[in-house]
Structure formats: C-alpha cells, structure tokens
Scaffold this motif. Structure first.
Motif, PDB file in Angstrom:
ATOM      1  N   ILE A   1     -34.139  26.374 -10.448  1.00  0.00           N
ATOM      2  CA  ILE A   1     -35.111  25.294 -10.467  1.00  0.00           C
ATOM      3  C   ILE A   1     -35.078  24.673 -11.858  1.00  0.00           C
ATOM      4  N   THR A   2     -35.005  23.344 -11.926  1.00  0.00           N
ATOM      5  CA  THR A   2     -34.951  22.658 -13.223  1.00  0.00           C
ATOM      6  C   THR A   2     -36.042  21.600 -13.313  1.00  0.00           C
ATOM      7  N   LEU A   3     -36.508  21.376 -14.524  1.00  0.00           N
ATOM      8  CA  LEU A   3     -37.455  20.300 -14.817  1.00  0.00           C
ATOM      9  C   LEU A   3     -36.937  19.580 -16.048  1.00  0.00           C
ATOM     10  N   GLY A   4     -36.542  18.315 -15.879  1.00  0.00           N
ATOM     11  CA  GLY A   4     -35.900  17.601 -16.974  1.00  0.00           C
ATOM     12  C   GLY A   4     -36.419  16.197 -17.161  1.00  0.00           C
ATOM     13  N   LYS A   5     -36.004  15.591 -18.262  1.00  0.00           N
ATOM     14  CA  LYS A   5     -36.359  14.216 -18.589  1.00  0.00           C
ATOM     15  C   LYS A   5     -35.123  13.505 -19.115  1.00  0.00           C
TER      16      LYS A   5
ATOM     17  N   PRO B   1     -30.029   6.682 -20.652  1.00  0.00           N
ATOM     18  CA  PRO B   1     -29.443   6.513 -19.316  1.00  0.00           C
ATOM     19  C   PRO B   1     -28.343   7.511 -18.976  1.00  0.00           C
ATOM     20  N   ALA B   2     -27.752   8.144 -19.982  1.00  0.00           N
ATOM     21  CA  ALA B   2     -26.644   9.061 -19.725  1.00  0.00           C
ATOM     22  C   ALA B   2     -26.958  10.506 -20.069  1.00  0.00           C
ATOM     23  N   ARG B   3     -28.187  10.799 -20.509  1.00  0.00           N
ATOM     24  CA  ARG B   3     -28.486  12.146 -20.970  1.00  0.00           C
ATOM     25  C   ARG B   3     -29.839  12.625 -20.432  1.00  0.00           C
ATOM     26  N   GLU B   4     -29.844  13.900 -20.015  1.00  0.00           N
ATOM     27  CA  GLU B   4     -31.058  14.540 -19.527  1.00  0.00           C
ATOM     28  C   GLU B   4     -31.185  15.904 -20.210  1.00  0.00           C
ATOM     29  N   ARG B   5     -32.401  16.298 -20.523  1.00  0.00           N
ATOM     30  CA  ARG B   5     -32.623  17.620 -21.082  1.00  0.00           C
ATOM     31  C   ARG B   5     -33.883  18.214 -20.462  1.00  0.00           C
ATOM     32  N   GLY B   6     -33.971  19.549 -20.472  1.00  0.00           N
ATOM     33  CA  GLY B   6     -35.144  20.172 -19.877  1.00  0.00           C
ATOM     34  C   GLY B   6     -35.028  21.673 -19.826  1.00  0.00           C
ATOM     35  N   PHE B   7     -35.808  22.275 -18.947  1.00  0.00           N
ATOM     36  CA  PHE B   7     -35.901  23.726 -18.848  1.00  0.00           C
ATOM     37  C   PHE B   7     -35.533  24.175 -17.436  1.00  0.00           C
ATOM     38  N   LEU B   8     -35.106  25.422 -17.326  1.00  0.00           N
ATOM     39  CA  LEU B   8     -34.674  25.949 -16.041  1.00  0.00           C
ATOM     40  C   LEU B   8     -35.226  27.347 -15.803  1.00  0.00           C
ATOM     41  N   LEU B   9     -35.376  27.676 -14.531  1.00  0.00           N
ATOM     42  CA  LEU B   9     -35.699  29.016 -14.062  1.00  0.00           C
ATOM     43  C   LEU B   9     -34.608  29.430 -13.079  1.00  0.00           C
ATOM     44  N   SER B  10     -34.230  30.702 -13.103  1.00  0.00           N
ATOM     45  CA  SER B  10     -33.173  31.155 -12.207  1.00  0.00           C
ATOM     46  C   SER B  10     -33.515  32.524 -11.619  1.00  0.00           C
ATOM     47  N   TYR B  11     -32.986  32.755 -10.423  1.00  0.00           N
ATOM     48  CA  TYR B  11     -33.135  34.061  -9.778  1.00  0.00           C
ATOM     49  C   TYR B  11     -31.843  34.381  -9.046  1.00  0.00           C
ATOM     50  N   SER B  12     -31.394  35.614  -9.173  1.00  0.00           N
ATOM     51  CA  SER B  12     -30.173  36.049  -8.510  1.00  0.00           C
ATOM     52  C   SER B  12     -30.421  37.391  -7.820  1.00  0.00           C
ATOM     53  N   LEU B  13     -29.949  37.496  -6.582  1.00  0.00           N
ATOM     54  CA  LEU B  13     -30.016  38.738  -5.812  1.00  0.00           C
ATOM     55  C   LEU B  13     -28.606  39.120  -5.418  1.00  0.00           C
ATOM     56  N   SER B  14     -28.169  40.300  -5.814  1.00  0.00           N
ATOM     57  CA  SER B  14     -26.815  40.734  -5.476  1.00  0.00           C
ATOM     58  C   SER B  14     -26.831  42.157  -4.920  1.00  0.00           C
TER      59      SER B  14
ATOM     60  N   GLY C   1     -34.437  29.268 -19.270  1.00  0.00           N
ATOM     61  CA  GLY C   1     -33.621  28.729 -20.343  1.00  0.00           C
ATOM     62  C   GLY C   1     -33.785  27.235 -20.528  1.00  0.00           C
ATOM     63  N   TYR C   2     -32.832  26.666 -21.260  1.00  0.00           N
ATOM     64  CA  TYR C   2     -32.827  25.259 -21.661  1.00  0.00           C
ATOM     65  C   TYR C   2     -31.504  24.651 -21.237  1.00  0.00           C
ATOM     66  N   PHE C   3     -31.516  23.372 -20.828  1.00  0.00           N
ATOM     67  CA  PHE C   3     -30.277  22.733 -20.405  1.00  0.00           C
ATOM     68  C   PHE C   3     -30.198  21.296 -20.906  1.00  0.00           C
TER      69      PHE C   3
ATOM     70  N   LEU D   1     -22.019  16.680 -16.385  1.00  0.00           N
ATOM     71  CA  LEU D   1     -21.594  17.825 -17.183  1.00  0.00           C
ATOM     72  C   LEU D   1     -22.847  18.531 -17.678  1.00  0.00           C
ATOM     73  N   ASN D   2     -22.992  19.794 -17.292  1.00  0.00           N
ATOM     74  CA  ASN D   2     -24.174  20.585 -17.635  1.00  0.00           C
ATOM     75  C   ASN D   2     -23.825  21.645 -18.671  1.00  0.00           C
ATOM     76  N   TRP D   3     -24.684  21.756 -19.696  1.00  0.00           N
ATOM     77  CA  TRP D   3     -24.631  22.882 -20.632  1.00  0.00           C
ATOM     78  C   TRP D   3     -25.994  23.548 -20.613  1.00  0.00           C
ATOM     79  N   ASN D   4     -26.002  24.875 -20.585  1.00  0.00           N
ATOM     80  CA  ASN D   4     -27.279  25.584 -20.595  1.00  0.00           C
ATOM     81  C   ASN D   4     -27.174  26.883 -21.363  1.00  0.00           C
ATOM     82  N   ILE D   5     -28.329  27.359 -21.817  1.00  0.00           N
ATOM     83  CA  ILE D   5     -28.445  28.665 -22.444  1.00  0.00           C
ATOM     84  C   ILE D   5     -29.704  29.320 -21.901  1.00  0.00           C
ATOM     85  N   SER D   6     -29.626  30.604 -21.549  1.00  0.00           N
ATOM     86  CA  SER D   6     -30.766  31.254 -20.910  1.00  0.00           C
ATOM     87  C   SER D   6     -30.822  32.735 -21.260  1.00  0.00           C
ATOM     88  N   GLY D   7     -32.030  33.281 -21.153  1.00  0.00           N
ATOM     89  CA  GLY D   7     -32.248  34.711 -21.272  1.00  0.00           C
ATOM     90  C   GLY D   7     -32.589  35.279 -19.907  1.00  0.00           C
ATOM     91  N   ASN D   8     -32.176  36.540 -19.651  1.00  0.00           N
ATOM     92  CA  ASN D   8     -32.329  37.121 -18.325  1.00  0.00           C
ATOM     93  C   ASN D   8     -32.867  38.543 -18.399  1.00  0.00           C
TER      94      ASN D   8
END
Length: 224
Positions: A59-63, A67-80, A100-102, A117-124
């Motif tokens: 899930i992401t929330l960005g601004k 016109p060519a750039r967006e930044r914001g925060f993300l939440l992630s969940y993984s089940l394996s 994290g941040y993207f 093109l997405n770049w992100n950094i996150s803690g898990n």
C-alpha cells in the motif's frame, strides 16, 4: 553487459524526461504479486521434493512533487510458506511486515501510457514458525528478526481516467538487503537459539518469474 547498459539508459531517460501528470496530486495505491515454485532440495545427499509459495501486498501514499516525480510512504506485508516432504509434510510459515519511503519517476510513452521507475527503502519485521519433521505438527522452530532493504523496480502504467491508473511492475531488478534473525529451536530436553546476519544482493533479471511481476492500481485523490 549490453543489457545492463541498455537498462541504465532507460532508467536515465525516465528520470530526466517530463511526464504528463500533475504536480500537487495525491495518490493512494496498492499492488500484489504471487509466486509458486516446486523444486528438489538436497538433504543428506537425498533429493527432497519441496514447494515454495509467497504472496506480497503493498500500500502506498504519495504526492506528485512535479509532473514527472512522485514521493511518499509505503506499507508492505508478505506471507510465505516452505514445504518439504520428508515422508510427512513439514511446512514453515513466514510473515514479513514492513514500512518505508519511495520515489517514482514517470515518462509518457503515448496516450495514457507511462513508463515508471521506482526506488524504495524499507525496514521489515520477520516472524516465522514451523514443525520439526518428527514433532507431529507442533511448532518447534521459531524465528524472529528484522531487516532493511532497498530496491529499483521499473514498470508501466495505464491511465484509465483522471482518477484511476493501472500499474504493472518488474520487481527487484536491483536489490540490496541486510537481515538479523534469531532462530529458536525448542526441544523437550534442550532448547537453543541461533543468530544469523545476512547481506543479500541480487537482480530478478537473472531469473524472471511470475513472482517478479506485481499488478496494482493508483487512485488520484485530488485530480487537477
């Protein structure tokens, strides 16, 4: 080498080219991916049938800051799940929760189509539990830990209307991560804990699969 150079040129083009999106717009997004793989693992020189399954949700929330750039925060969940057949099914379930941040960069390639093109950094946070092959299904191995990772992910977007966009992304063409895990083995007579620290770097271009592709959406909350 030619593939790497071509990929870098595409990335640079996306970053430096203005897309037809509107600065100041805010967007909420979501995406999912799934991977299922059957293979054999070697255990005491014996081939053991194994199955790995993984589902990811973001899930992401960005601004849009231009016109060519967006930044914001993300939440992630993984089940394996990792299942090995040693005569009995032995399955380990792992939950990974992250924040994290993207940053996203966009380039228009036609009417309503964009490269991204997405770049992100996150803690898990990482949590898993699984049975021993002789434990009659009781969880006797538990793992907990944390990790930090960063990745680069290209994609393509189609703008349905002024509010809705459909996204498709190739995950982890470049990935770097560090994890710290503590694995607790619980036995009737003896319990102990093992600590591992891992630094991982890889590219999904070496082995593109269904799990390398995520599909999702974006919803523009304040279209202009």
């Amino acid at each position: 080498m030619k593939k790497i150079i071509l990929l870098l040129l595409v990335c640079c083009t996306i970053v430096t080219t203005k897309a037809q999106l509107n600065a100041g717009e805010k967007a909420i997004g979501g995406s999912i991916s799934f991977n299922l793989q059957d293979y054999n693992t070697n255990n005491d020189q014996l081939a053991t049938p194994s199955r790995y399954a993984r589902a990811n949700a973001f899930i992401t929330l960005g601004k849009f800051i231009s016109p060519a750039r967006e930044r914001g925060f993300l939440l992630s969940y993984s089940l394996s799940s990792q299942t090995n057949w040693y005569g009995n099914d032995v399955t380990t379930i792992t939950h990974t929760i992250g924040a994290g941040y993207f940053r996203n960069y966009y380039k228009s390639i036609g009417k309503n189509f964009f490269l991204s093109l997405n770049w992100n950094i996150s803690g898990n946070g990482i949590f898993s539990a699984g049975p021993d092959s002789s434990a009659n299904g009781e969880p006797v191995m538990k793992t907990k830990g944390w990790g930090i990772s960063t990745s680069i992910n290209p994609g393509i977007i189609y703008k349905i209307d002024k509010r809705w966009l459909v996204t498709m992304q190739l995950n982890n063409i470049a990935f770097l991560g560090y994890s710290h895990l503590e694995e607790q083995t619980i036995q009737p007579q003896n319990s102990y804990t093992t600590t591992t620290n891992d630094l991982t770097a890889y590219s999904s271009l070496n082995n593109v699969s269904l799990g390398s592709i995520s599909i999702g959406f974006k919803y523009i909350m304040n279209p202009k």
